[in-house]
Design a protein around this motif. Sequence first.
Motif, PDB file in Angstrom:
ATOM      1  N   THR A  82    -135.914  26.581   5.010  1.00 26.06           N
ATOM      2  CA  THR A  82    -136.578  25.760   4.016  1.00 26.06           C
ATOM      3  C   THR A  82    -136.896  24.400   4.613  1.00 26.06           C
ATOM      4  O   THR A  82    -136.425  24.037   5.685  1.00 26.06           O
ATOM      5  N   LEU A  83    -137.688  23.632   3.891  1.00 17.95           N
ATOM      6  CA  LEU A  83    -138.029  22.293   4.350  1.00 17.95           C
ATOM      7  C   LEU A  83    -136.803  21.402   4.460  1.00 17.95           C
ATOM      8  O   LEU A  83    -136.797  20.416   5.178  1.00 17.95           O
ATOM      9  N   PHE A  84    -135.753  21.746   3.712  1.00 20.51           N
ATOM     10  CA  PHE A  84    -134.552  20.921   3.699  1.00 20.51           C
ATOM     11  C   PHE A  84    -133.507  21.410   4.696  1.00 20.51           C
ATOM     12  O   PHE A  84    -132.418  20.848   4.768  1.00 20.51           O
ATOM     13  N   PHE A  85    -133.839  22.425   5.446  1.00 20.01           N
ATOM     14  CA  PHE A  85    -132.854  23.101   6.271  1.00 20.01           C
ATOM     15  C   PHE A  85    -132.134  22.168   7.230  1.00 20.01           C
ATOM     16  O   PHE A  85    -130.936  22.311   7.465  1.00 20.01           O
ATOM     17  N   ASP A  86    -132.839  21.196   7.812  1.00 22.07           N
ATOM     18  CA  ASP A  86    -132.212  20.326   8.798  1.00 22.07           C
ATOM     19  C   ASP A  86    -132.288  18.854   8.404  1.00 22.07           C
ATOM     20  O   ASP A  86    -132.274  17.970   9.260  1.00 22.07           O
ATOM     21  N   ASP A  87    -132.378  18.574   7.090  1.00 24.37           N
ATOM     22  CA  ASP A  87    -132.318  17.182   6.643  1.00 24.37           C
ATOM     23  C   ASP A  87    -130.957  16.580   6.983  1.00 24.37           C
ATOM     24  O   ASP A  87    -129.912  17.204   6.770  1.00 24.37           O
ATOM     25  N   VAL A  88    -130.988  15.369   7.496  1.00 21.36           N
ATOM     26  CA  VAL A  88    -129.746  14.658   7.817  1.00 21.36           C
ATOM     27  C   VAL A  88    -129.276  13.909   6.575  1.00 21.36           C
ATOM     28  O   VAL A  88    -130.052  13.211   5.929  1.00 21.36           O
ATOM     29  N   THR A 102    -154.182  -6.367  19.321  1.00 17.90           N
ATOM     30  CA  THR A 102    -153.113  -5.394  19.099  1.00 17.90           C
ATOM     31  C   THR A 102    -152.367  -5.709  17.811  1.00 17.90           C
ATOM     32  O   THR A 102    -152.433  -6.827  17.289  1.00 17.90           O
ATOM     33  N   LEU A 103    -151.625  -4.722  17.338  1.00 26.72           N
ATOM     34  CA  LEU A 103    -150.811  -4.864  16.138  1.00 26.72           C
ATOM     35  C   LEU A 103    -149.351  -5.042  16.522  1.00 26.72           C
ATOM     36  O   LEU A 103    -148.927  -4.653  17.612  1.00 26.72           O
ATOM     37  N   PRO A 104    -148.549  -5.618  15.630  1.00 26.81           N
ATOM     38  CA  PRO A 104    -147.107  -5.676  15.889  1.00 26.81           C
ATOM     39  C   PRO A 104    -146.543  -4.275  16.064  1.00 26.81           C
ATOM     40  O   PRO A 104    -147.042  -3.306  15.476  1.00 26.81           O
ATOM     41  N   LYS A 105    -145.513  -4.153  16.872  1.00 23.31           N
ATOM     42  CA  LYS A 105    -144.880  -2.860  17.063  1.00 23.31           C
ATOM     43  C   LYS A 105    -144.019  -2.524  15.853  1.00 23.31           C
ATOM     44  O   LYS A 105    -143.403  -3.394  15.249  1.00 23.31           O
ATOM     45  N   TYR A 106    -144.012  -1.270  15.507  1.00 17.63           N
ATOM     46  CA  TYR A 106    -143.116  -0.804  14.452  1.00 17.63           C
ATOM     47  C   TYR A 106    -142.593   0.559  14.857  1.00 17.63           C
ATOM     48  O   TYR A 106    -143.243   1.302  15.599  1.00 17.63           O
ATOM     49  N   GLU A 107    -141.409   0.896  14.392  1.00 18.03           N
ATOM     50  CA  GLU A 107    -140.757   2.127  14.802  1.00 18.03           C
ATOM     51  C   GLU A 107    -140.524   3.031  13.598  1.00 18.03           C
ATOM     52  O   GLU A 107    -140.379   2.560  12.466  1.00 18.03           O
ATOM     53  N   THR A 108    -140.500   4.311  13.858  1.00 17.57           N
ATOM     54  CA  THR A 108    -140.269   5.273  12.782  1.00 17.57           C
ATOM     55  C   THR A 108    -138.960   6.032  12.960  1.00 17.57           C
ATOM     56  O   THR A 108    -138.634   6.886  12.148  1.00 17.57           O
ATOM     57  N   LEU A 109    -138.228   5.727  14.033  1.00 19.66           N
ATOM     58  CA  LEU A 109    -136.919   6.329  14.256  1.00 19.66           C
ATOM     59  C   LEU A 109    -135.854   5.257  14.109  1.00 19.66           C
ATOM     60  O   LEU A 109    -136.036   4.131  14.570  1.00 19.66           O
ATOM     61  N   ASP A 110    -134.733   5.607  13.495  1.00 15.08           N
ATOM     62  CA  ASP A 110    -133.659   4.630  13.386  1.00 15.08           C
ATOM     63  C   ASP A 110    -132.768   4.694  14.624  1.00 15.08           C
ATOM     64  O   ASP A 110    -133.046   5.407  15.589  1.00 15.08           O
ATOM     65  N   GLU A 111    -131.700   3.924  14.595  1.00 13.39           N
ATOM     66  CA  GLU A 111    -130.828   3.828  15.757  1.00 13.39           C
ATOM     67  C   GLU A 111    -130.029   5.095  16.011  1.00 13.39           C
ATOM     68  O   GLU A 111    -129.365   5.219  17.044  1.00 13.39           O
ATOM     69  N   ASN A 112    -130.118   6.070  15.114  1.00  9.21           N
ATOM     70  CA  ASN A 112    -129.413   7.348  15.275  1.00  9.21           C
ATOM     71  C   ASN A 112    -130.358   8.486  15.626  1.00  9.21           C
ATOM     72  O   ASN A 112    -129.976   9.657  15.550  1.00  9.21           O
ATOM     73  N   HIS A 113    -131.593   8.169  15.986  1.00  8.90           N
ATOM     74  CA  HIS A 113    -132.604   9.166  16.345  1.00  8.90           C
ATOM     75  C   HIS A 113    -133.025  10.015  15.151  1.00  8.90           C
ATOM     76  O   HIS A 113    -133.399  11.181  15.308  1.00  8.90           O
ATOM     77  N   VAL A 114    -132.966   9.443  13.953  1.00 14.07           N
ATOM     78  CA  VAL A 114    -133.406  10.133  12.737  1.00 14.07           C
ATOM     79  C   VAL A 114    -134.723   9.514  12.287  1.00 14.07           C
ATOM     80  O   VAL A 114    -134.849   8.291  12.199  1.00 14.07           O
ATOM     81  N   SER A 115    -135.701  10.363  11.991  1.00 13.99           N
ATOM     82  CA  SER A 115    -137.004   9.889  11.541  1.00 13.99           C
ATOM     83  C   SER A 115    -136.956   9.573  10.053  1.00 13.99           C
ATOM     84  O   SER A 115    -136.537  10.398   9.247  1.00 13.99           O
ATOM     85  N   LEU A 116    -137.411   8.373   9.694  1.00 16.64           N
ATOM     86  CA  LEU A 116    -137.515   8.023   8.280  1.00 16.64           C
ATOM     87  C   LEU A 116    -138.707   8.705   7.632  1.00 16.64           C
ATOM     88  O   LEU A 116    -138.791   8.795   6.415  1.00 16.64           O
ATOM     89  N   PHE A 117    -139.650   9.213   8.420  1.00 14.31           N
ATOM     90  CA  PHE A 117    -140.777   9.952   7.871  1.00 14.31           C
ATOM     91  C   PHE A 117    -140.355  11.354   7.423  1.00 14.31           C
ATOM     92  O   PHE A 117    -140.832  11.865   6.420  1.00 14.31           O
ATOM     93  N   THR A 118    -139.488  11.987   8.181  1.00 12.15           N
ATOM     94  CA  THR A 118    -139.114  13.374   7.891  1.00 12.15           C
ATOM     95  C   THR A 118    -137.685  13.526   7.412  1.00 12.15           C
ATOM     96  O   THR A 118    -137.345  14.553   6.821  1.00 12.15           O
ATOM     97  N   GLY A 119    -136.833  12.548   7.703  1.00 12.82           N
ATOM     98  CA  GLY A 119    -135.415  12.684   7.374  1.00 12.82           C
ATOM     99  C   GLY A 119    -134.686  13.607   8.323  1.00 12.82           C
ATOM    100  O   GLY A 119    -133.563  14.030   8.042  1.00 12.82           O
ATOM    101  N   LYS A 120    -135.304  13.909   9.455  1.00 13.43           N
ATOM    102  CA  LYS A 120    -134.734  14.873  10.393  1.00 13.43           C
ATOM    103  C   LYS A 120    -134.499  14.214  11.752  1.00 13.43           C
ATOM    104  O   LYS A 120    -135.089  13.188  12.073  1.00 13.43           O
TER     105      LYS A 120
END
Length: 679
Positions: free
Chosen positions: A377-383, A49-67
């Motif tokens: 737009t793609l930016f419509f719900d960027d945090v 197995t691989l080490p676990k990694y997360e894509t959501l921060d502690e505020n439930h915002v995705s660093l992949f999408t910014g949403k």
Amino acid sequence: MSLRRKKRSVTRRKMRAGAGLATITCALATSGFYSPATAQSATAAIVITLPKYETLDENHVSLFTGKIQMTIKALSLGDVSFTPYSYNGPHFARGGIYDQNYGSVYECSNISDSSYIGITPCAGRTPNPTIQAALGQERASFTFNTSTQVYTPEALDGSSFTDTSTTDGFCTWIKKDGTKVVYYGHRPSGDPLCVADAVAKIVQPDGRTLTYYYYGTPSNTAPILSIASNTGYMLKYNYSGTPVFGSEASVVAINRAYESCDPAAVSCTLTNAWPTATLSWQDIPFDDGFFQLPDEHHHIFTLQDQTNRKHVFELDNNFRIITYQPPEATAPVYTYQECWPLRSQDGSTNYPLSNCGAPGGTWNPQAIIYRDAQLPTLFFDDVWGVIKNGQTWTYNHDIEDGCQTPPMKCSVWSHWVRNPLGNYASASGNSTPGLEHEMGPTGGVGSYDGSGVLFEQTVANPPVQFVRPMGGYLNATYDEDITGGRIPRYNLTQTTDNPNPNSGTTGTIIKKAHYTVGCTSIVSCNKPDYVVDANNNQTDYTYDNTHGGLLTETDPAVYSAAAGGNVRPQKRYTYVQRYAWYLNSSGTMTRDTNPVWLLATESYCRLGAASGSGCALANDEVLTTYDYGPDSGPNNLMLRGQAVTTAGQTHRVCFGHDKIGNKIWEVSANANAASCPAF
């Protein structure tokens, strides 16, 4: 190859300079759910197995999408579950709630290296057309060869897609583990591609099947009425009035072994108190400070799970999340600040765009009507900011030119967040649709503490390096054949751990897994036939090619005094097909027509080696037999008991369950039960 090296080095520099992402998983897996004692399914092998990694921060915002990305497991029972999730743009739209059970197949937009425009669910860049299969938040794209009429997975992961829509009206996405997602498919006029608007059924390798029922003709706007499993469980969607897609007022999980409900009916009158998730709305007037429209409101959306825990969201006029109150709180904990692209109702006045990013440091000039949220737009719900407990997190999103060497033209996205302590987290990758073959969707993710993950820049985009905050890293390798070419299944074959030079540990730590070169059975070929641990000890596995269950596990050799030498301990497994019994739509106890493979026995030799189907030494075998009750109803195929036999003695343990699968009693081995009761 040079392109990948260049791209990875750029990503690594960004991670070190811009810091990374301390991501706390926020799948909102609700605690306190019922835990039914489900049947023993096909046993799995131990894999590297691989080490676990997360894509959501502690505020439930995705660093992949910014949403904002919310996934809430609100209800589960047996084989059925209800998990709503936020959708880009309007997160939780009234009359448009998405959950993990909905799916479809759609054609992707084809683009060239130098020209593309528009917002589409997916894009392809080969001369041949591309489709994407979706189930909830899962996606898989397939390229269609117009000459051979064969679909090939873009991610080269061993999955497949078949089109039988002209003969039986279906097309099927077969995942790399053998799970089949069957859609109601058709070919548009003059188009050789199969597209689909609704899921018909899902079939697991062990035979567990979910069958979908819709209100009206299955389509992308048809609401689900129910989902029924062949083990007797049902998920019933309830609506206020005429069923409309995404407008369910509640969802109920029913055990049909104890109560009848017609899956095709709009509603059922139930006498038992079954686990239920409820969805409710409240409109509140709101003035955004720019202008006030007659229908302008904020909304309070409350999702209550089966344990009565409430997730409360304040949504703006476009149903974007403004605040979130988690179940453990009595007031909103998170306040979100998002992009506001506004213009007047008649379009005559453009208001300044607030907190919406675009290339070159300017903001996207495309505006939308705030009231209607048409084509966001793609930016419509960027945090761009989150306030939690009086502390502020700041976010930034950017798209910049990347490679410009002809014929390549691409752009790169990057997102970062700064926490209240001044630490940064970031992610970056390719933002040009259709260039995933050369650039991959994601380049890397970095954490607040300086750790990070780098990804192979292909469509498959698996993680290939894990960097530790204090030094050292782990590399991941995926299956290749003897010529160095890629086997199109992307199974993890090796991890190479390079410890911190200052840790006192010397040398690398290597673990390996091997997979069959060919793939004659999809349910087993993506499971390892052997693994090698860090001490070079090898464990071998064999599987059943019908359902993928583990048949044998042969461990590394150990010395046995009883055997007079080294032996390789072996565990052996057998399976049996069983049928569930439950009440049909007419209230009659009925045997389902589709069987399920269940673990029947497990055995091993205490002191000596395995020999054939038994042991080399007399009275050496330990045999465990699993009991799933009689071939009569009610029976959801839950484990009723297990008997362990060795040296002529048998010890049996029996279990009893309530209607929702909780174990409520147990008969111990000291009772010397000859068999387990039917109920």
